[in-house]
Design an enzyme around this catalytic site. Structure first.
Site, short mmCIF file in Angstrom:
data_model
loop_
_atom_site.label_atom_id
_atom_site.label_comp_id
_atom_site.label_asym_id
_atom_site.label_seq_id
_atom_site.Cartn_x
_atom_site.Cartn_y
_atom_site.Cartn_z
N TRP A 172 -7.36 3.95 -12.42
CA TRP A 172 -6.74 3.06 -11.42
C TRP A 172 -7.34 3.31 -10.03
O TRP A 172 -7.50 2.41 -9.23
CB TRP A 172 -5.23 3.32 -11.42
CG TRP A 172 -4.43 2.29 -10.70
CD1 TRP A 172 -3.70 2.48 -9.56
CD2 TRP A 172 -4.22 0.93 -11.08
NE1 TRP A 172 -3.08 1.32 -9.19
CE2 TRP A 172 -3.37 0.35 -10.12
CE3 TRP A 172 -4.69 0.14 -12.15
CZ2 TRP A 172 -2.97 -0.99 -10.17
CZ3 TRP A 172 -4.28 -1.20 -12.20
CH2 TRP A 172 -3.44 -1.74 -11.23
N LYS B 162 -5.22 8.27 1.16
CA LYS B 162 -5.75 7.19 2.01
C LYS B 162 -5.41 7.56 3.46
O LYS B 162 -6.22 7.43 4.37
CB LYS B 162 -5.09 5.84 1.66
CG LYS B 162 -5.11 5.46 0.16
CD LYS B 162 -4.43 4.11 -0.07
CE LYS B 162 -3.82 3.90 -1.46
NZ LYS B 162 -4.66 3.93 -2.62
N SER C 22 -3.26 10.50 -3.18
CA SER C 22 -2.98 9.10 -3.49
C SER C 22 -2.81 8.26 -2.21
O SER C 22 -3.69 8.27 -1.37
CB SER C 22 -1.76 9.03 -4.38
OG SER C 22 -1.81 7.85 -5.12
N HIS D 101 -3.68 11.39 -12.68
CA HIS D 101 -3.42 11.19 -11.26
C HIS D 101 -2.39 12.21 -10.77
O HIS D 101 -1.20 12.10 -11.08
CB HIS D 101 -2.86 9.76 -11.11
CG HIS D 101 -2.66 9.31 -9.71
ND1 HIS D 101 -3.69 9.04 -8.86
CD2 HIS D 101 -1.53 9.08 -9.00
CE1 HIS D 101 -3.21 8.65 -7.70
NE2 HIS D 101 -1.89 8.66 -7.75
C1 GTR Z 1 0.00 3.36 -6.92
C2 GTR Z 1 -0.96 2.60 -6.05
C3 GTR Z 1 -2.10 3.47 -5.63
C4 GTR Z 1 -1.66 4.85 -5.18
C5 GTR Z 1 -0.47 5.40 -5.95
C6 GTR Z 1 0.29 6.57 -5.29
O1 GTR Z 1 1.07 2.55 -7.31
O2 GTR Z 1 -1.42 1.48 -6.77
O3 GTR Z 1 -2.86 2.83 -4.62
O4 GTR Z 1 -1.43 4.85 -3.84
O5 GTR Z 1 0.49 4.45 -6.20
O6 GTR Z 1 0.38 6.68 -4.08
O7 GTR Z 1 0.82 7.38 -6.06
#
Ligand code: GTR
Length: 429
Positions: free
Chosen positions: A360, A273, A269, A411
């Site tokens: 997402w 990045k 996540s 996720h």
């Molecule tokens: C979310 C965000 C994502 C991702 C995620 C995470 O809120 O929108 O970009 O980074 O968190 O890190 O779990």
């Protein structure tokens, strides 16, 4: 189910950021706008990149600079020194592994001072049965403290855990031990012959707008000074931290029995990045893995599917550099897109993972980054994405030096993902 999750994310963002109107998120493929991607093999002045030499000496530095100026920010921590020490070593898991705990202290000048920033760095290796060979290692940051990655009662509790939604400081608790162990599959990692090292990302910099005052960057921004619009921000700081962890592994490679030339980055996540950016700026990392990294990670920004540049900059103004916000309403003006971030890792092996319900993060956009990075891998005469042209069925790992899968489900980073990453890394190390 996936639509319910999407709706929750959408509503949540609306409530949080009602002040600035951000276009409602799109999860309908037919509504993806038409766009033209910048060509990684064309220089800003229009010249075609036709050799490895031209890529390495001209285009790669040019792209890196563009990403620094417009997305992640320039390095700001170059004058920070580190003192690393191993403060504990012990056999674990009935003799199957060894635990090492290191402390990294960051400081300016000659010697650290009492209150300088400190990071606990936890490493597990399989027991020493690798002949004369040192272990390869996966390095990644964790979200909730080292003690959460395994129920091992001897992992030192973090000094402070930061609540990322309000910046509150909380003590790390015994009952949280092992809470995230599903995301850190130690047995599977050992079974594939790898070591693993991790640190709490909040030790480098707590993840909220204002966290800059509490992490390593407090050494350079004093008296309320703020970063320039092209200075690195939180993601750049975490990525720098991964490089420091590799410095420590390199320093203690004999004691740890780890080969720093076989260091693989992994991140999920926002930390996915981070692993991509860390892999782009630091060529010492031999393999780079990003899991469900989405917007600002491996998803193409121009698709504006799921989380967009505008939304991410509103929700997390402290992640990217100030200049990135210029593109909130005009993502097509960005001089780069995220396939070029993947290309910056070439010719080193890179693996991108998505999850089918994680709209997402835009699985299709993550897949396309892998696809459009392929020409750069081909320039190096590698088999790049291995001729893959279409999104594979769920739970199927595809590609070659660029690897990809879309795991069924939400996720997260779980055993299935780890097995693909480990097999992929094994192939190249
Ligand atoms: C979310 C965000 C994502 C991702 C995620 C995470 O809120 O929108 O970009 O980074 O968190 O890190 O779990």
């Amino acid at each position: 189910m996936k639509h319910v999750l999407f709706l929750i994310c959408t509503l949540f963002s609306f409530v949080l950021f009602a002040a600035e109107t951000v276009a409602p998120p799109n999860d309908d493929e037919s509504k993806v706008p038409k766009f033209e991607l910048p060509d990684p093999l064309v220089m800003a002045d229009g010249r075609k990149v036709d050799s490895v030499k031209m890529w390495t000496e001209q285009r790669r530095p040019e792209l890196l600079k563009l990403f620094q100026e417009h997305v992640y920010g320039k390095p700001t921590l170059t004058e920070i020194n580190m003192k690393a020490e191993i403060f504990e070593t012990a056999p674990v898991f009935d003799g199957k592994g060894i635990r090492y705990q290191l402390q990294l202290v960051f400081f300016k000048g000659e010697q650290p001072l009492q209150n300088d920033p400190k990071v606990d760095f936890l490493i597990y290796t399989p027991a020493r049965k690798n002949g004369n060979k040192k272990f390869p290692i996966f390095l990644g940051l964790n979200f909730m403290g080292n003690h959460t990655i395994n129920a091992d009662p001897e992992i030192r509790l973090a000094q402070t855990i930061w609540n990322r939604s309000n910046g509150q400081q909380l003590p790390a608790k015994d009952e949280e031990r092992g809470k995230q162990s599903r995301r850190w599959q130690l047995e599977t990692i050992f079974a594939h012959g790898f070591a693993v090292g991790t640190a709490y990302y909040g030790d480098f910099e707590p993840d909220f707008n204002g966290g800059i005052k509490h992490g390593v960057r407090r050494l350079i921004y004093k008296n309320g000074e703020t970063p320039n619009p092209d200075d690195g921000n939180a993601i750049a700081t975490w990525a720098w931290g991964l490089g420091k962890m590799l410095d420590a592994v390199t320093e203690f490679q004999d004691k740890l029995n780890i080969d720093p030339k076989k260091a693989c980055l992994v991140g999920h996540s926002r930390l996915g990045k981070t692993s991509l950016w860390a892999g782009a700026i630091d060529e010492r990392f031999s393999v780079v893995v990003s899991n469900d990294s989405g917007c600002g990670g491996s998803a193409l920004s121009r698709r504006e599917f799921g989380e967009t540049v505008h939304r991410i900059n509103n929700s997390f103004p402290h992640w990217f550099c100030g200049n990135f916000k210029k593109y909130n309403r005009n993502v097509n003006a960005l001089p780069v897109d995220q396939h070029e971030l993947v290309a910056l890792i070439a010719p080193r092996p890179v693996y991108i993972a998505s999850a089918s319900e994680d709209l997402w993060a835009d699985p299709q956009g993550e897949f396309l980054s892998a696809f459009y990075a392929d020409p750069v891998y081909r320039l190096f005469e590698t088999d790049g994405f291995g001729g893959v042209t279409e999104m594979p069925p769920v739970n199927q790992s595809v590609g070659n030096r660029i690897g990809y899968h879309r795991r069924e489900g939400k996720h997260d980073i779980i055993e299935f993902d780890w097995i693909q990453f480990l097999k992929f890394a094994q192939k190249y190390l």
